[in-house]
Write a protein that holds these residues in place. Structure first.
Motif, PDB file in Angstrom:
ATOM      1  N   GLU A 128       0.822  -1.206   0.000  1.00  0.00           N
ATOM      2  CA  GLU A 128       0.000   0.000   0.000  1.00  0.00           C
ATOM      3  C   GLU A 128       0.859   1.261   0.000  1.00  0.00           C
ATOM      4  O   GLU A 128       0.518   2.243  -0.671  1.00  0.00           O
ATOM      5  CB  GLU A 128      -0.947   0.016   1.192  1.00  0.00           C
ATOM      6  CG  GLU A 128      -2.098  -0.961   1.045  1.00  0.00           C
ATOM      7  CD  GLU A 128      -3.030  -0.965   2.244  1.00  0.00           C
ATOM      8  OE1 GLU A 128      -2.657  -0.442   3.323  1.00  0.00           O
ATOM      9  OE2 GLU A 128      -4.148  -1.499   2.107  1.00  0.00           O
ATOM     10  N   PRO A 161      -1.125   7.947  -6.309  1.00  0.00           N
ATOM     11  CA  PRO A 161      -1.763   8.466  -5.102  1.00  0.00           C
ATOM     12  C   PRO A 161      -3.278   8.266  -5.034  1.00  0.00           C
ATOM     13  O   PRO A 161      -3.828   8.167  -3.946  1.00  0.00           O
ATOM     14  CB  PRO A 161      -1.431   9.954  -5.134  1.00  0.00           C
ATOM     15  CG  PRO A 161      -0.279  10.080  -6.057  1.00  0.00           C
ATOM     16  CD  PRO A 161      -0.366   8.943  -7.020  1.00  0.00           C
ATOM     17  N   ASP A 218       0.730   4.029  -2.825  1.00  0.00           N
ATOM     18  CA  ASP A 218       0.496   5.438  -2.470  1.00  0.00           C
ATOM     19  C   ASP A 218       1.547   6.336  -3.097  1.00  0.00           C
ATOM     20  O   ASP A 218       1.238   7.447  -3.541  1.00  0.00           O
ATOM     21  CB  ASP A 218       0.506   5.618  -0.945  1.00  0.00           C
ATOM     22  CG  ASP A 218      -0.751   5.087  -0.279  1.00  0.00           C
ATOM     23  OD1 ASP A 218      -1.786   4.974  -0.968  1.00  0.00           O
ATOM     24  OD2 ASP A 218      -0.692   4.784   0.935  1.00  0.00           O
TER      25      ASP A 218
END
Length: 79
Positions: A63, A71, A67
């Motif tokens: 994750e 994003p 990210d």
């Protein structure tokens, strides 16, 4: 005395003394056997907990990579 009298007295004694003790002992032993884990089960549980912790760390790493690279990935994949 008839045949019924010979069976009646032992049956009453059984129902008063033996049957309640039998039921209590049965459920006591059943409770003890369900309350404890065997060594194999305890080892399996520890391995599963360790595996779950490893998977949690991997998911957090994936994750964080997502990210950083994309994003808005969470917003796009949420129904």
């Amino acid at each position: 005395m008839s045949w019924g009298d010979f069976i009646f007295v032992p049956m009453i004694l059984f129902l008063i003394f033996v049957a309640p003790l039998w039921v209590v002992m049965h459920y006591r032993s059943k409770g003890r056997s369900q309350g404890m884990l065997t060594e194999d089960e305890r080892g399996d549980l520890e391995r599963l907990a360790s595996s779950a912790e490893d998977m949690r760390e991997r998911i957090e790493t994936l994750e964080s990579i997502l990210d950083a690279e994309t994003p808005d990935w969470r917003r796009r994949n949420t129904p």
